[in-house]
Design an enzyme around this catalytic site. Structure first.
Site, PDB file in Angstrom:
ATOM      1  N   ARG A  79       2.438   2.523  -2.561  1.00  0.00           N
ATOM      2  CA  ARG A  79       2.404   3.228  -3.861  1.00  0.00           C
ATOM      3  C   ARG A  79       1.222   2.719  -4.679  1.00  0.00           C
ATOM      4  O   ARG A  79       0.602   1.709  -4.350  1.00  0.00           O
ATOM      5  CB  ARG A  79       3.689   2.928  -4.645  1.00  0.00           C
ATOM      6  CG  ARG A  79       4.937   3.390  -3.962  1.00  0.00           C
ATOM      7  CD  ARG A  79       6.176   3.146  -4.803  1.00  0.00           C
ATOM      8  NE  ARG A  79       6.637   1.772  -4.783  1.00  0.00           N
ATOM      9  CZ  ARG A  79       6.686   0.977  -5.852  1.00  0.00           C
ATOM     10  NH1 ARG A  79       6.303   1.402  -7.028  1.00  0.00           N
ATOM     11  NH2 ARG A  79       7.133  -0.268  -5.739  1.00  0.00           N
TER      12      ARG A  79
ATOM     13  N   LYS B 124      -0.603 -14.707 -12.020  1.00  0.00           N
ATOM     14  CA  LYS B 124      -1.880 -13.982 -11.929  1.00  0.00           C
ATOM     15  C   LYS B 124      -3.057 -14.932 -12.223  1.00  0.00           C
ATOM     16  O   LYS B 124      -4.144 -14.766 -11.659  1.00  0.00           O
ATOM     17  CB  LYS B 124      -1.874 -12.769 -12.860  1.00  0.00           C
ATOM     18  CG  LYS B 124      -0.905 -11.665 -12.407  1.00  0.00           C
ATOM     19  CD  LYS B 124      -1.263 -11.123 -11.027  1.00  0.00           C
ATOM     20  CE  LYS B 124      -0.474  -9.890 -10.632  1.00  0.00           C
ATOM     21  NZ  LYS B 124      -0.847  -9.366  -9.312  1.00  0.00           N
TER      22      LYS B 124
ATOM     23  N   ALA C 136       1.245 -16.418 -15.501  1.00  0.00           N
ATOM     24  CA  ALA C 136       1.024 -17.694 -14.802  1.00  0.00           C
ATOM     25  C   ALA C 136       0.632 -17.465 -13.342  1.00  0.00           C
ATOM     26  O   ALA C 136      -0.325 -18.073 -12.838  1.00  0.00           O
ATOM     27  CB  ALA C 136       2.282 -18.562 -14.881  1.00  0.00           C
TER      28      ALA C 136
ATOM     29  N   ASN D 250      -2.670  -7.065  -2.631  1.00  0.00           N
ATOM     30  CA  ASN D 250      -2.379  -6.193  -3.767  1.00  0.00           C
ATOM     31  C   ASN D 250      -0.894  -6.192  -4.151  1.00  0.00           C
ATOM     32  O   ASN D 250      -0.564  -5.947  -5.315  1.00  0.00           O
ATOM     33  CB  ASN D 250      -2.829  -4.768  -3.403  1.00  0.00           C
ATOM     34  CG  ASN D 250      -2.236  -3.731  -4.324  1.00  0.00           C
ATOM     35  OD1 ASN D 250      -2.712  -3.531  -5.444  1.00  0.00           O
ATOM     36  ND2 ASN D 250      -1.179  -3.055  -3.884  1.00  0.00           N
TER      37      ASN D 250
ATOM     38  N   ILE E 197      -3.220   0.263 -15.908  1.00  0.00           N
ATOM     39  CA  ILE E 197      -3.473   1.291 -14.892  1.00  0.00           C
ATOM     40  C   ILE E 197      -2.211   2.147 -14.765  1.00  0.00           C
ATOM     41  O   ILE E 197      -1.100   1.594 -14.689  1.00  0.00           O
ATOM     42  CB  ILE E 197      -3.791   0.640 -13.519  1.00  0.00           C
ATOM     43  CG1 ILE E 197      -4.908  -0.424 -13.645  1.00  0.00           C
ATOM     44  CG2 ILE E 197      -4.148   1.697 -12.478  1.00  0.00           C
ATOM     45  CD1 ILE E 197      -6.252   0.075 -14.083  1.00  0.00           C
TER      46      ILE E 197
ATOM     47  N   SER F  51      -4.686  -9.817 -12.694  1.00  0.00           N
ATOM     48  CA  SER F  51      -4.398  -8.979 -13.869  1.00  0.00           C
ATOM     49  C   SER F  51      -5.158  -9.560 -15.051  1.00  0.00           C
ATOM     50  O   SER F  51      -5.450 -10.762 -15.080  1.00  0.00           O
ATOM     51  CB  SER F  51      -2.899  -9.022 -14.176  1.00  0.00           C
ATOM     52  OG  SER F  51      -2.658  -8.609 -15.512  1.00  0.00           O
TER      53      SER F  51
ATOM     54  N   TYR G 231       4.566 -13.756 -15.196  1.00  0.00           N
ATOM     55  CA  TYR G 231       3.569 -12.864 -14.580  1.00  0.00           C
ATOM     56  C   TYR G 231       2.156 -13.397 -14.853  1.00  0.00           C
ATOM     57  O   TYR G 231       1.328 -13.491 -13.945  1.00  0.00           O
ATOM     58  CB  TYR G 231       3.732 -11.451 -15.155  1.00  0.00           C
ATOM     59  CG  TYR G 231       2.821 -10.402 -14.570  1.00  0.00           C
ATOM     60  CD1 TYR G 231       3.066  -9.841 -13.319  1.00  0.00           C
ATOM     61  CD2 TYR G 231       1.708  -9.943 -15.278  1.00  0.00           C
ATOM     62  CE1 TYR G 231       2.229  -8.857 -12.798  1.00  0.00           C
ATOM     63  CE2 TYR G 231       0.870  -8.960 -14.760  1.00  0.00           C
ATOM     64  CZ  TYR G 231       1.133  -8.421 -13.512  1.00  0.00           C
ATOM     65  OH  TYR G 231       0.301  -7.448 -12.993  1.00  0.00           O
TER      66      TYR G 231
ATOM     67  N   ALA H 283       0.824  -1.223   0.000  1.00  0.00           N
ATOM     68  CA  ALA H 283       0.000   0.000   0.000  1.00  0.00           C
ATOM     69  C   ALA H 283       0.852   1.265   0.000  1.00  0.00           C
ATOM     70  O   ALA H 283       0.324   2.361   0.188  1.00  0.00           O
ATOM     71  CB  ALA H 283      -0.945  -0.007   1.193  1.00  0.00           C
TER      72      ALA H 283
HETATM   73  P1  NAP Z   1       3.343  -0.443  -8.117  1.00  0.00           P
HETATM   74  O1  NAP Z   1       2.953   0.982  -8.282  1.00  0.00           O
HETATM   75  O2  NAP Z   1       4.629  -0.923  -8.668  1.00  0.00           O
HETATM   76  O3  NAP Z   1       3.236  -0.807  -6.553  1.00  0.00           O
HETATM   77  C1  NAP Z   1       3.540  -2.101  -6.130  1.00  0.00           C
HETATM   78  C2  NAP Z   1       3.328  -2.181  -4.635  1.00  0.00           C
HETATM   79  O4  NAP Z   1       3.638  -3.524  -4.227  1.00  0.00           O
HETATM   80  C3  NAP Z   1       4.233  -1.243  -3.865  1.00  0.00           C
HETATM   81  O5  NAP Z   1       3.502  -0.629  -2.833  1.00  0.00           O
HETATM   82  C4  NAP Z   1       5.301  -2.179  -3.290  1.00  0.00           C
HETATM   83  O6  NAP Z   1       5.769  -1.762  -2.024  1.00  0.00           O
HETATM   84  C5  NAP Z   1       4.508  -3.464  -3.123  1.00  0.00           C
HETATM   85  N1  NAP Z   1       5.384  -4.641  -3.040  1.00  0.00           N
HETATM   86  C6  NAP Z   1       6.174  -5.161  -4.006  1.00  0.00           C
HETATM   87  N2  NAP Z   1       6.837  -6.230  -3.532  1.00  0.00           N
HETATM   88  C7  NAP Z   1       6.448  -6.387  -2.239  1.00  0.00           C
HETATM   89  C8  NAP Z   1       6.776  -7.304  -1.214  1.00  0.00           C
HETATM   90  N3  NAP Z   1       7.647  -8.302  -1.427  1.00  0.00           N
HETATM   91  N4  NAP Z   1       6.192  -7.170   0.001  1.00  0.00           N
HETATM   92  C9  NAP Z   1       5.317  -6.151   0.233  1.00  0.00           C
HETATM   93  N5  NAP Z   1       4.961  -5.244  -0.701  1.00  0.00           N
HETATM   94  C10 NAP Z   1       5.530  -5.363  -1.925  1.00  0.00           C
HETATM   95  O7  NAP Z   1       2.253  -1.396  -8.785  1.00  0.00           O
HETATM   96  P2  NAP Z   1       0.675  -1.212  -9.015  1.00  0.00           P
HETATM   97  O8  NAP Z   1       0.479  -0.912 -10.435  1.00  0.00           O
HETATM   98  O9  NAP Z   1       0.081  -0.356  -7.973  1.00  0.00           O
HETATM   99  O10 NAP Z   1       0.241  -2.741  -8.818  1.00  0.00           O
HETATM  100  C11 NAP Z   1      -0.510  -3.204  -7.702  1.00  0.00           C
HETATM  101  C12 NAP Z   1      -1.068  -4.575  -8.040  1.00  0.00           C
HETATM  102  O11 NAP Z   1      -1.900  -4.466  -9.203  1.00  0.00           O
HETATM  103  C13 NAP Z   1      -0.005  -5.620  -8.391  1.00  0.00           C
HETATM  104  O12 NAP Z   1      -0.373  -6.869  -7.869  1.00  0.00           O
HETATM  105  C14 NAP Z   1      -0.033  -5.654  -9.912  1.00  0.00           C
HETATM  106  O13 NAP Z   1       0.421  -6.877 -10.443  1.00  0.00           O
HETATM  107  C15 NAP Z   1      -1.508  -5.422 -10.173  1.00  0.00           C
HETATM  108  N6  NAP Z   1      -1.790  -4.921 -11.523  1.00  0.00           N
HETATM  109  C16 NAP Z   1      -1.346  -3.698 -11.929  1.00  0.00           C
HETATM  110  C17 NAP Z   1      -1.626  -3.273 -13.223  1.00  0.00           C
HETATM  111  C18 NAP Z   1      -1.165  -1.942 -13.760  1.00  0.00           C
HETATM  112  O14 NAP Z   1      -1.367  -1.690 -14.971  1.00  0.00           O
HETATM  113  N7  NAP Z   1      -0.591  -1.063 -12.959  1.00  0.00           N
HETATM  114  C19 NAP Z   1      -2.366  -4.095 -14.070  1.00  0.00           C
HETATM  115  C20 NAP Z   1      -2.808  -5.338 -13.616  1.00  0.00           C
HETATM  116  C21 NAP Z   1      -2.514  -5.734 -12.324  1.00  0.00           C
HETATM  117  P3  NAP Z   1       7.276  -1.249  -1.729  1.00  0.00           P
HETATM  118  O15 NAP Z   1       7.613  -0.239  -2.783  1.00  0.00           O
HETATM  119  O16 NAP Z   1       7.148  -0.679  -0.350  1.00  0.00           O
HETATM  120  O17 NAP Z   1       8.154  -2.472  -1.770  1.00  0.00           O
END
Ligand code: NAP
Length: 243
Positions: free
Chosen positions: A11, A154, A152, A85, A183, A137, A150, A9
């Site tokens: 970012r 998801k 697989a 998330n 997004i 995703s 990724y 949470a």
């Molecule tokens: P993001 O901006 O890169 O943020 C990712 C978040 O995950 C960050 O808060 C990060 O925290 C946290 N994180 C990563 N590794 C972690 C770990 N080992 N333990 C705890 N926290 C961890 O990505 P987002 O776009 O918001 O994505 C959020 C979710 O939506 C993900 O599951 C992603 O696969 C999914 N998603 C995103 C999109 C898109 O287009 N953006 C599309 C489909 C699905 P820290 O920085 O503190 O490590």
């Protein structure tokens, strides 16, 4: 007051989801791993609005997840809403994916969901109430070229959601899944302008999504009134993928 734990949470989608829960009167527990400053600044922001707290844990590590839930239990009894998330992405040709790439993808994006659900459920089962919302995703629904690992994991989240929903339904716990499209967050910031334009052109709504588009759906599924919705996958993608 319901208590929600949102993994990842600090970012992007997770941070916006935390804001939406705070604005709607929930106690919000922020999990983060690396982005301490961002997570702490979000905590300050949320504390102006609601009861909020912060927990650092790498959710791919079962020991750290157990410790985080032990702290949550000691402070708050437990969390009755869990939003899985946290996630990472990587674009690579399938033949270039290393064992380390694969294992990291599985542990951060999929094993983390298992660890967090396993720790969250005893409290929910005792309460006979709970909401679990997993962030998958659209690539988990249809597969994405150069994102096989990724896609697989998801897809694995979708399978876990459906099976767990069946097991936990009798305990008053719903388990649902959101499959976002493109997004605008740090995760997609690596796409070139041309790539973004191509993706937008392919999307029926002609737009990309914002973290708020996902956060609003999470909030809807977390509501007490959403008790008859479980085991479902919600595609929030502007029509890019229609299953
Ligand atoms: P993001 O901006 O890169 O943020 C990712 C978040 O995950 C960050 O808060 C990060 O925290 C946290 N994180 C990563 N590794 C972690 C770990 N080992 N333990 C705890 N926290 C961890 O990505 P987002 O776009 O918001 O994505 C959020 C979710 O939506 C993900 O599951 C992603 O696969 C999914 N998603 C995103 C999109 C898109 O287009 N953006 C599309 C489909 C699905 P820290 O920085 O503190 O490590």
């Amino acid at each position: 007051m319901h208590t929600v734990l949102i993994t990842g949470a600090s970012r992007g989608i997770g941070a916006e989801t935390a804001r939406q829960f705070a604005l709607n009167g929930y106690r919000v527990l922020i999990n983060y791993c690396h982005s301490k400053e961002k997570a702490e600044s979000l905590l300050d922001e949320l504390r102006q609005i609601t009861d909020a707290d912060i927990f650092r844990a790498d959710v791919s590590d079962p020991v750290q997840v157990k410790e985080m839930f032990a702290l949550i239990e000691a402070e708050y009894g437990g969390a009755d809403i869990l939003v899985n998330n946290a996630g990472i992405a990587q674009t690579k040709l399938f033949t270039d994916i290393t064992d380390d790439d694969w294992n990291k993808m599985v542990s951060v994006n999929l094993s983390s969901v298992f660890y967090c659900c396993r720790s969250a459920l005893p409290f929910m089962i005792r309460k006979k109430y709970g909401r679990i919302i997993n962030i998958s995703s659209m690539w988990g629904q249809v597969g994405g070229s150069c994102e096989v690992h990724y896609s697989a994991v998801k897809a694995g989240i979708i399978g876990l959601t459906k099976a767990l929903a069946q097991e936990e339904g009798p305990s008053g716990i719903t388990v649902n899944c959101i499959a976002p499209g493109v997004i605008r967050t740090d995760m997609t910031a690596c796409y070139s302008e041309d790539d973004m334009k191509a993706l937008t052109d392919e999307t029926p709504t002609g737009t990309t999504g914002s973290p708020a588009d996902i956060a609003r759906t999470v909030l809807f599924l977390a509501d007490e009134k959403a008790s008859f919705i479980t085991g479902q996958v919600f595609g929030i993608n502007g029509g890019f993928v229609i299953t």
